[in-house]
Design a protein around this motif. Structure first.
Motif, mmCIF file in Angstrom:
data_model
loop_
_atom_site.group_PDB
_atom_site.id
_atom_site.type_symbol
_atom_site.label_atom_id
_atom_site.label_comp_id
_atom_site.label_asym_id
_atom_site.label_seq_id
_atom_site.Cartn_x
_atom_site.Cartn_y
_atom_site.Cartn_z
ATOM 1 N N ASP A 11 48.529 47.950 43.414
ATOM 2 C CA ASP A 11 47.488 46.984 43.742
ATOM 3 C C ASP A 11 46.141 48.061 44.018
ATOM 4 O O ASP A 11 45.942 48.219 44.985
ATOM 5 C CB ASP A 11 47.754 46.089 44.904
ATOM 6 C CG ASP A 11 46.626 45.112 44.930
ATOM 7 O OD1 ASP A 11 45.698 45.197 44.318
ATOM 8 O OD2 ASP A 11 46.921 44.205 45.921
ATOM 9 N N HIS A 14 49.131 37.981 42.802
ATOM 10 C CA HIS A 14 49.179 38.850 41.694
ATOM 11 C C HIS A 14 50.334 38.555 40.891
ATOM 12 O O HIS A 14 51.505 38.121 41.262
ATOM 13 C CB HIS A 14 49.484 40.385 42.554
ATOM 14 C CG HIS A 14 48.096 40.746 43.233
ATOM 15 N ND1 HIS A 14 47.354 41.501 42.991
ATOM 16 C CD2 HIS A 14 47.819 40.329 44.747
ATOM 17 C CE1 HIS A 14 46.568 41.742 43.764
ATOM 18 N NE2 HIS A 14 46.774 41.003 44.985
ATOM 19 N N ASP A 30 33.629 46.709 52.932
ATOM 20 C CA ASP A 30 34.780 47.211 52.256
ATOM 21 C C ASP A 30 34.578 48.234 51.263
ATOM 22 O O ASP A 30 35.485 49.076 51.189
ATOM 23 C CB ASP A 30 35.377 46.077 51.337
ATOM 24 C CG ASP A 30 35.861 44.592 52.188
ATOM 25 O OD1 ASP A 30 36.237 44.944 53.426
ATOM 26 O OD2 ASP A 30 35.473 43.601 52.157
ATOM 27 N N ASN A 65 43.150 46.807 43.617
ATOM 28 C CA ASN A 65 42.205 45.865 44.085
ATOM 29 C C ASN A 65 40.739 46.086 43.683
ATOM 30 O O ASN A 65 39.867 46.037 44.101
ATOM 31 C CB ASN A 65 41.973 45.854 45.653
ATOM 32 C CG ASN A 65 43.089 44.924 46.214
ATOM 33 O OD1 ASN A 65 43.259 43.711 45.915
ATOM 34 N ND2 ASN A 65 43.847 45.618 47.238
ATOM 35 N N ARG A 66 40.730 46.515 42.273
ATOM 36 C CA ARG A 66 39.627 47.003 41.670
ATOM 37 C C ARG A 66 39.680 46.784 40.196
ATOM 38 O O ARG A 66 40.638 46.970 39.675
ATOM 39 C CB ARG A 66 39.380 48.487 41.833
ATOM 40 C CG ARG A 66 38.092 49.081 41.503
ATOM 41 C CD ARG A 66 37.174 49.198 42.529
ATOM 42 N NE ARG A 66 35.863 49.909 41.773
ATOM 43 C CZ ARG A 66 34.800 49.797 42.195
ATOM 44 N NH1 ARG A 66 34.716 48.815 43.125
ATOM 45 N NH2 ARG A 66 33.667 50.291 41.593
ATOM 46 N N SER A 124 41.174 46.018 49.576
ATOM 47 C CA SER A 124 40.449 45.080 49.018
ATOM 48 C C SER A 124 39.021 44.644 49.313
ATOM 49 O O SER A 124 38.570 45.308 50.418
ATOM 50 C CB SER A 124 41.405 43.665 49.057
ATOM 51 O OG SER A 124 41.301 43.246 50.632
ATOM 52 N N HIS A 138 48.345 50.686 47.253
ATOM 53 C CA HIS A 138 47.842 49.350 47.514
ATOM 54 C C HIS A 138 46.346 49.777 48.303
ATOM 55 O O HIS A 138 46.225 50.022 49.661
ATOM 56 C CB HIS A 138 48.744 48.583 48.471
ATOM 57 C CG HIS A 138 48.090 47.335 48.894
ATOM 58 N ND1 HIS A 138 48.709 46.296 49.762
ATOM 59 C CD2 HIS A 138 47.076 46.509 48.251
ATOM 60 C CE1 HIS A 138 48.209 45.072 49.677
ATOM 61 N NE2 HIS A 138 47.071 45.261 48.881
ATOM 62 N N ASN A 196 35.885 45.003 44.403
ATOM 63 C CA ASN A 196 36.460 44.679 43.134
ATOM 64 C C ASN A 196 35.563 45.484 42.122
ATOM 65 O O ASN A 196 36.298 45.553 41.050
ATOM 66 C CB ASN A 196 37.162 43.418 42.815
ATOM 67 C CG ASN A 196 36.052 42.640 42.840
ATOM 68 O OD1 ASN A 196 35.052 42.721 42.571
ATOM 69 N ND2 ASN A 196 36.531 41.205 43.184
#
Length: 138
Positions: free
Chosen positions: A50, A129, A20, A52-53, A8, A5, A11
């Motif tokens: 996840d 998700h 980030d 996140n990308r 975030s 994970h 992305n």
């Protein structure tokens, strides 16, 4: 298998001014060491969860760093690569991924990638998700 994970908010791209992206990219060496160790041992491995990308985007800077094919067996594959995400109408690219090393890629049942979309209107989804899966031949 390694469940991730990742940070975030980054992305795509690698904007150093975005707070980030430096955090996400600081996670990269740890992930790459794990991948390289498994590949070096000749293991079938997968990194899933996840991310996140949008790592399936052509030339993604994060994915390019880990998919360098070094050592042998660290040549990676993104399950479902080329498919559009259908979980949320406004997001057509996946951020949840199953990435396999060379040995594990050879064990993925062709055509088995799936995205579970709950069978409910989007507003009633229990998460932002949708889970993804593949079937491995063992």
């Amino acid at each position: 298998m390694l469940g991730v994970h990742l940070k975030s908010g980054c992305n795509s791209g690698n904007a150093p001014t975005d707070r980030d992206c430096p955090v996400l990219f600081s996670q990269l060496p740890v992930l790459e060491r794990w991948i390289d160790a498994r590949a070096g041992e000749g293991y079938a491995f997968a990194v899933l969860g996840d991310w996140n990308r949008r790592i399936a985007a052509r030339g993604d800077a994060f994915y390019s760093e880990i998919d360098d094919g070094d050592p042998v067996g660290a040549d990676l594959d993104i399950a479902g690569d080329g498919r559009a995400a259908a979980c949320k109408a406004r997001y057509r690219e996946f951020i949840d991924h199953i990435v396999t090393g060379a040995v594990a890629t050879s064990l993925v049942q062709p055509g088995s990638f799936d995205e579970y979309r709950y069978g409910l209107p989007e507003a009633q989804h229990p998460s932002d998700h949708c889970p993804v899966s593949v079937t491995f031949r063992l």
